[in-house]
Scaffold this active site. Structure first.
Site: not given
Length: 405
Positions: A48, A148-151, A195
């Site tokens: 991270e 959770l990296s929607s972008s 991501d």
């Protein structure tokens, strides 16, 4: 690791989310789309804030996906709509240069959700791609604000669609770079490339061992189901945003630490260098640096342990990672700590927060037959602390971006 790119993922059977995007497209245009593309969110097994420090990460794509139904227009305009926003946003392609880049510390000149697909179109044009106007209708089941990296899922779906429709011919690593540029310069979020790479390169039952300096990537079998285990996601429902100040401050501390150590990035600092770093830095900067340096080592150790001993042996590394993020990098929140502690107390082999921090989700490695008991324990701990009930669900490593229809 190897620089070779994994084989393109096999398209999956169209889902309800595909149908939602296609329906929205029809409502927007009165016709069917020319195609439907999708890209997944991701969870990070370990590693991270190491990505923008040119270090190592080990993410995997998850089954939740963002879908883009896209059709070519007969003019030079781009229109984007989504099931999670009331109004569509439309601009001339030539006007994208007036909208982006977004000056540091400011908000995009369009709604933030629209800055992702529009930013992808802008970044592709900046890279030399060109093509006709398009309508893009987006639907998604990737939890928003959960880490959770929607972008990246939006970026991956839009980039895959435009790459095909504009005949840009870019490979998946290049499309990940396009997504990162959109996020960094169009949205104004100073994230790394983990991501986007996870969303583009994901494969079933595998994590992606990524060198964020060279972008060399290797698939590492996770073997969770084979080991009789499951990966539990515990979404705290505490929303986070990469464009907020905490993320920027952590990145600035890392850059300061690298400058003090006289290296291009913290990738070049080893665990053995930490005593010297402690002598040169103030306490806060040192602790930020210590997290990055030890987290890089934990990623390398996790890859080795997975290959040699399997998923059951990585629990302690996950626990150490969370402690480092909580104490040294200071990006956890009480809800994340509660989720991790409750899962471990209920028998999880390992648990850690995942994503950028300041909210979002944690993951736990648990026995397959303990999903309900661990989920119940986490929910009970949240209730006892007076927190909003978490969303708890399992995930498995899934396929990356592709054309669905």
């Amino acid at each position: 690791m190897t620089a070779s790119e994994p084989a393109p993922p096999t398209p999956t059977t169209p889902t309800a989310t595909d149908a939602d995007a296609a329906t929205l497209f029809a409502e927007l245009t009165g016709r069917e789309p020319d195609g439907v593309w999708s890209a997944p969110g991701r969870a990070n097994l370990i590693g991270e804030h190491t990505d923008y420090n040119e270090g190592f990460v080990l993410p995997f794509a998850i089954p939740f996906r963002t879908v883009a139904a896209v059709g070519v227009r007969d003019d030079a305009r781009i229109r984007v709509a989504s099931t999670f926003a009331e109004d569509a946003v439309e601009v001339a392609l030539d006007d994208l240069d007036d909208l982006f880049p977004t000056p540091a510390g400011t908000s995009p000149r369009v709604p933030e959700w629209a800055a992702y697909p529009l930013g992808v179109a802008w970044a592709l044009r900046q890279a030399g791609a060109s093509g006709p106007g398009v309508d893009i209708a987006i639907a998604s089941d990737v939890p928003v604000g959960a880490g959770l990296s929607s972008s990246a899922a939006i970026e991956g779906a839009a980039a895959s669609a435009l790459n095909d429709l504009w005949s840009a011919g870019l490979d998946r690593v290049a499309l990940a770079r396009i997504g990162r540029r959109a996020e960094n310069e169009a949205v104004g979020a100073p994230t790394g490339i983990m991501d986007q790479m996870a969303s583009m390169l994901g494969e079933p039952d595998a994590a992606i061992f990524l060198d964020c300096r060279t972008l060399d990537a290797a698939l590492v079998p996770v073997g969770v189901a084979e080991a009789g285990l499951a990966i539990l996601v515990m979404d705290t429902r505490v929303k986070h945003a990469h464009s907020t100040g905490g993320y920027r401050e952590r990145r600035a501390s890392c850059e300061k630490g690298a400058e003090i150590m006289g290296v291009p990035s913290l990738r070049d600092v080893s665990v053995d260098d930490l005593p010297r770093a402690a002598e040169l830095m103030d306490d806060v900067t040192f602790r930020r640096v210590r997290h990055i340096v030890t987290e890089n080592q934990r990623v390398l150790d996790t890859v080795r342990v997975l290959r040699e001993d399997g998923a059951r042996a990585i629990g302690d590394l996950l626990v150490a990672s969370h402690a480092s993020m909580r104490d040294d990098f200071e990006i956890s929140v009480p809800e994340l700590d509660t989720a991790v502690d409750a899962a471990l107390a209920a028998g999880a082999l390992g648990a850690r927060m995942t994503g950028g921090g300041f909210g979002g989700a944690a993951i736990a490695l648990i026995e397959q037959d303990a999903v309900k008991s661990v989920s119940d324990a986490v929910a009970a701990a949240f209730a006892a602390s007076g927190f909003e009930a978490p969303a708890v669900f399992t995930v498995t490593p899934a396929a990356g971006a592709h054309r669905d229809v």
